[in-house]
Design an enzyme around this catalytic site. Structure first.
Site, PDB file in Angstrom:
ATOM      1  CG  HIS A 405     -13.214   4.868  -7.586  1.00  0.00           C
ATOM      2  ND1 HIS A 405     -12.034   5.502  -7.846  1.00  0.00           N
ATOM      3  CD2 HIS A 405     -13.017   3.553  -7.855  1.00  0.00           C
ATOM      4  CE1 HIS A 405     -11.152   4.616  -8.276  1.00  0.00           C
ATOM      5  NE2 HIS A 405     -11.711   3.427  -8.292  1.00  0.00           N
ATOM      6  NE  ARG A 499      -6.934   8.965  -7.456  1.00  0.00           N
ATOM      7  CZ  ARG A 499      -6.877  10.031  -6.662  1.00  0.00           C
ATOM      8  NH1 ARG A 499      -7.103  11.232  -7.168  1.00  0.00           N
ATOM      9  NH2 ARG A 499      -6.604   9.899  -5.390  1.00  0.00           N
ATOM     10  NE  ARG A 548      -3.402   5.118  -9.918  1.00  0.00           N
ATOM     11  CZ  ARG A 548      -4.373   5.219  -9.004  1.00  0.00           C
ATOM     12  NH1 ARG A 548      -4.061   5.188  -7.735  1.00  0.00           N
ATOM     13  NH2 ARG A 548      -5.632   5.371  -9.366  1.00  0.00           N
ATOM     14  CD  GLU A 645      -1.569   1.076  -5.043  1.00  0.00           C
ATOM     15  OE1 GLU A 645      -2.618   1.700  -5.255  1.00  0.00           O
ATOM     16  OE2 GLU A 645      -1.006   0.377  -5.901  1.00  0.00           O
ATOM     17  N   GLY A 667       0.559   4.609  -1.554  1.00  0.00           N
ATOM     18  CA  GLY A 667      -0.889   4.726  -1.649  1.00  0.00           C
ATOM     19  C   GLY A 667      -1.471   4.342  -0.304  1.00  0.00           C
ATOM     20  CB  SER A 668      -1.928   6.336   2.784  1.00  0.00           C
ATOM     21  OG  SER A 668      -2.812   7.296   2.239  1.00  0.00           O
ATOM     22  CG  ASN A 669      -6.942   5.918   0.847  1.00  0.00           C
ATOM     23  OD1 ASN A 669      -6.876   6.296   2.010  1.00  0.00           O
ATOM     24  ND2 ASN A 669      -7.324   6.714  -0.132  1.00  0.00           N
ATOM     25  CG  ASP A 670      -5.390   0.218  -2.623  1.00  0.00           C
ATOM     26  OD1 ASP A 670      -6.543   0.038  -2.170  1.00  0.00           O
ATOM     27  OD2 ASP A 670      -5.156   0.294  -3.832  1.00  0.00           O
ATOM     28  CB  CYS A 717      -1.001   9.538  -3.215  1.00  0.00           C
ATOM     29  SG  CYS A 717       0.294   9.626  -4.459  1.00  0.00           S
TER      30      CYS A 717
END
Length: 773
Positions: A405, A499, A548, A645, A667-670, A717
């Site tokens: 974050h 967000r 979201r 995700e 959600g590419s990070n998760d 994203c």
């Protein structure tokens, strides 16, 4: 009246007759630059030919019909094909053909047929408000009179592709479409490329960027290969940095007169052009910039004899108006400052350099202690730190990865950030002056000679108008209303990820939402959230804003006032009580969000809903039931998205669509952390977190493919499309509908996506030619 003009007769005075490309070539000749000889057929030649062929009135009527068909892909494709067939059937009027062939013979200078490039030059192309960049057709290595006339007609027909029609509709260009055509001698390029008189990605006006490849320049213009890149000083045209590219093939003219790809030997250790050539190209580019009065993006070619030719020039479209008009830093006579002592080192999370005094804080409740412009140093930051981060000059944390974050918030508000230093709160001294370099991950002692913050606000990114046009939608990620008006005034296609977390904590004044409900203050919370949502959606007009819903994890919720009373203690909150499952088990807060969204949608129907961290069909179905039971259930036109995700989405997505989902956003990070089993917040395992791992890419490909098959929109994203051209190209090849990035990355993303789309178009043309032959 003549319909053909030589380059020496062209200039900006003829812009409405020969389009931006033709006018620019005339200006380059006037500026004294070496331009391959050629001529232009003015726009009237198209109108006269269509009138002669008896299709002009029908073409105009069909075009009006097509403008109203935007969004209906099947109808648009049918109308587009009909118009292209009309143009081909009408062909070129005899008098126009005679003038064009006479000019072509003059280019040959009495000799045999000469090879030419035939380029579209739409009226309004390469202009400030409408570029048509990469949208209309270009044909290279055209040899002989018959092929020339065919290429001219094919340029005219490209006026009526679905992309061009959609673009004209978006720009409000409802008048009769007109097309000029530029015919120019081909340079038998030994090497070719592009030169920018300012860095097109960073906006640095002190540097020129030269890109070079072997063979024809189409290989680099289309994005088909990675070129050699040279960073050049504006002051003396010295080469500051050289980066060898990866060119697997070059484009050359074959014996049959068609372009073909020829393999390039691997293992090259030297650039394709020497330093003297780089510097000569740079000087020509600066000469052109001086003529135009603004930074330029130019195409160049070097023939086998070593002569440099300027093929085309246009304004750099990724710079803001301020960047194109402000003065440059004075670098003459400057001496590099001595290397400062590095105090701590971490992960580069948000670019930029800033200097300030250290303020060590351990809780967002202490945020009031930070004086505006100080460097915030904390163990870790959660969403409730947002107000403090906004006032900081930079952020440094002990823990966290580049997708935590702290990093996300810092990138969105434009604050340089370093995460995962491990010892920042102990090694840095309260009140000490330090310089934070969010690009290198280093915190150094003292003040730099010239500290520069690369990105200062969300609104510092996209320019009000971009001349780079893409079929793939470019959305932005937002977290608050602070700069929504500025970002909404740009030509981004909408908000792909709004967000909830940061708006939620602000609306709750740092309290846990269930504590607010228990205190009987639900109505005040709903009103505050609705007002914030309205202030964000308003500036985007009819463009979609996808909200979201809240996805705070239990450890983050516990950090809010009263959170300990309501939140469980979990060993691994990253895969714990979050997302849709939280809504199902504790729907009270979710219902308030839905009520706030419904209230805002009454005046802003462009707001839509996205559900995060969906694991199974049954929890999704229950969430959709909650939506239907809420005031949103009566709203028409509401799009319901899910975040992709959790890897289970690969299996469940068709079922999600059957349940009523309209879109999927990756959600590419998760997704990466769950595919690879790597905590995205872990600095210890940061090198394992790889969004381009083949397993992750395969998962993304399957999600996009399923979305296409099921007829829903798809998005991603993340920042990778803006920083990794290869990744952007891969997404375009997969057929993704849109990408959503931070506002400061829009310009770079459009550039990478446009090049990827152009490369696919080139490949298709080559495939078509090979098929014809």
């Amino acid at each position: 009246m003549t319909h053909v003009l030589t380059f020496s007769e062209l200039g900006f005075d003829q812009l409405s007759l020969v389009g931006g490309k033709g006018a620019n070539l005339g200006e380059l000749v006037t500026a004294g630059l070496p331009v391959p000889d050629g001529f232009a057929l003015n726009a009237d030649s198209f109108a006269v030919s269509m009138e002669h062929g008896g299709v002009r009135a029908e073409l105009l009527a069909t075009h009006r019909e097509a403008l109203s068909a935007v969004g209906d892909d099947a109808r648009m494709a049918d109308l587009s094909n009909r118009m292209a067939e009309m143009v081909t059937k009408a062909g070129i009027a005899p008098q126009i053909a005679a003038e064009a062939l006479a000019a072509y013979r003059r280019l040959a200078d009495g000799g045999s047929d000469v090879n030419v490039a035939v380029r579209s030059s739409a009226i309004g192309e390469d202009g400030k408000d409408a570029s048509f960049a990469g949208m209309n057709a270009t044909f290279t290595n055209i040899g002989g009179p018959d092929d020339l006339l065919v290429a001219i007609v094919r340029c005219w027909a490209s006026l009526f592709s679905p992309r061009v029609i959609t673009y004209r509709a978006e720009k409000g260009l409802t008048s009769e479409p007109l097309m000029a055509v530029v015919v120019q001698k081909m340079v038998a390029s030994a090497t070719a490329g592009i030169v920018f008189t300012a860095d097109p990605v960073t906006g640095n006006l002190d540097h020129l960027v030269v890109e070079a490849v072997e063979g024809l320049g189409e290989a680099v213009v289309s994005g088909a290969v990675t070129p050699d890149t040279f960073l050049v000083s504006r002051t003396d045209c010295s080469i500051l940095q050289t980066s060898l590219g990866n060119q697997e093939f070059r484009i050359v003219r074959g014996d049959d007169g068609h372009d073909r790809r020829e393999p390039v030997a691997a293992g090259r250790s030297e650039p394709v052009i020497d330093p003297a050539t780089v510097q000569a190209i740079a000087r020509m580019a600066l000469q052109a910039e001086q003529h135009y009065g603004r930074p330029q993006d130019m195409e160049w070619a070097v023939d086998p004899e070593g002569h440099i030719w300027i093929v085309q020039s246009r304004p750099i479209t990724t710079l803001s108006d301020e960047q194109t008009t402000t003065g440059r830093a004075d670098t003459q006579g400057s001496v590099a400052p001595p290397r400062a002592k590095v105090l701590v080192h971490g992960l580069a999370a948000a670019p930029g350099v800033a200097t300030g005094q250290v303020r060590i804080l351990h809780s967002p409740r202490d945020g009031h202690q930070l004086v505006d412009g100080e460097v915030l140093v904390a163990p870790m930051t959660d969403p409730d730190w947002l107000p403090t981060i906004r006032r900081a000059s930079a952020v440094v944390t002990d823990r966290g990865g580049i997708t935590c974050h702290a990093a996300i918030v810092a990138r969105e508000v434009g604050v340089p950030c370093i995460v995962g230093t491990r010892t920042g709160t102990t090694d840095l001294q309260q009140g000490a002056t330090v310089t934070v370099d969010g690009g290198s991950g280093e915190v150094t002692a003292g003040r730099t000679a010239r500290p520069t913050v690369a990105r200062t606000t969300e609104a510092s990114a996209p320019q009000p108008r971009s001349d780079v046009i893409t079929a793939t939608k470019i959305y932005v990620n937002l977290a608050s209303a602070t700069h929504a008006a500025e970002v909404g005034a740009t030509d981004v296609d909408g908000v792909g990820l709004l967000r909830a977390e940061f708006m939620l904590t602000e609306a709750l004044s740092g309290r846990h939402p269930r504590a607010v409900i228990a205190a009987g203050e639900s109505d005040a919370f709903v009103s505050a959230m609705a007002d914030t949502l309205s202030s964000i959606a308003g500036p985007f007009g009819s463009r979609p804003v996808v909200y979201r819903t809240t996805d705070l994890r239990s450890n983050e919720f516990r950090g809010l006032d009263g959170g300990a009373e309501f939140e469980p203690e979990e060993r691994n909150p990253m895969i714990g009580f979050r997302g849709c499952y939280r809504y199902v088990r504790e729907p009270e807060v979710f219902r308030l969000e839905l009520e706030a969204l419904a209230r805002a949608r009454e005046s802003h129907p462009n707001l839509h809903l996205m559900l995060p961290f969906v694991r199974t069909r049954w929890e999704l179905e229950r969430c959709l039931e909650l939506i239907d039971e809420s005031p949103l259930g009566d709203h028409r036109g509401l799009h319901r998205w899910v975040m992709a995700e959790v890897p289970s989405v690969i299996y469940w997505l068709p079922e999600y669509v059957d349940a009523g989902i309209d879109g999927v956003s990756i959600g590419s990070n998760d997704l990466t952390q769950l595919m690879l089993g790597v905590d995205r917040d872990s600095e210890s395992c940061a090198e394992l977190f790889d969004g381009s791992d083949p397993a992750v890419l395969d998962a993304i490909a399957q999600i996009i493919s399923t979305a296409r098959r099921c007829g829903i929109t798809s998005s991603l994203c993340g920042q990778a499309p803006s920083t990794n051209p290869a990744f952007a190209e891969l997404l375009v090849k997969m057929g993704i509908t849109s990408v959503s990035v931070n506002p400061d990355a829009v310009a770079a993303t459009r550039l990478h996506v446009a090049r990827a789309e152009r490369r696919l178009l080139v490949d298709a043309v080559i495939h078509e030619r090979l098929g014809d032959s």
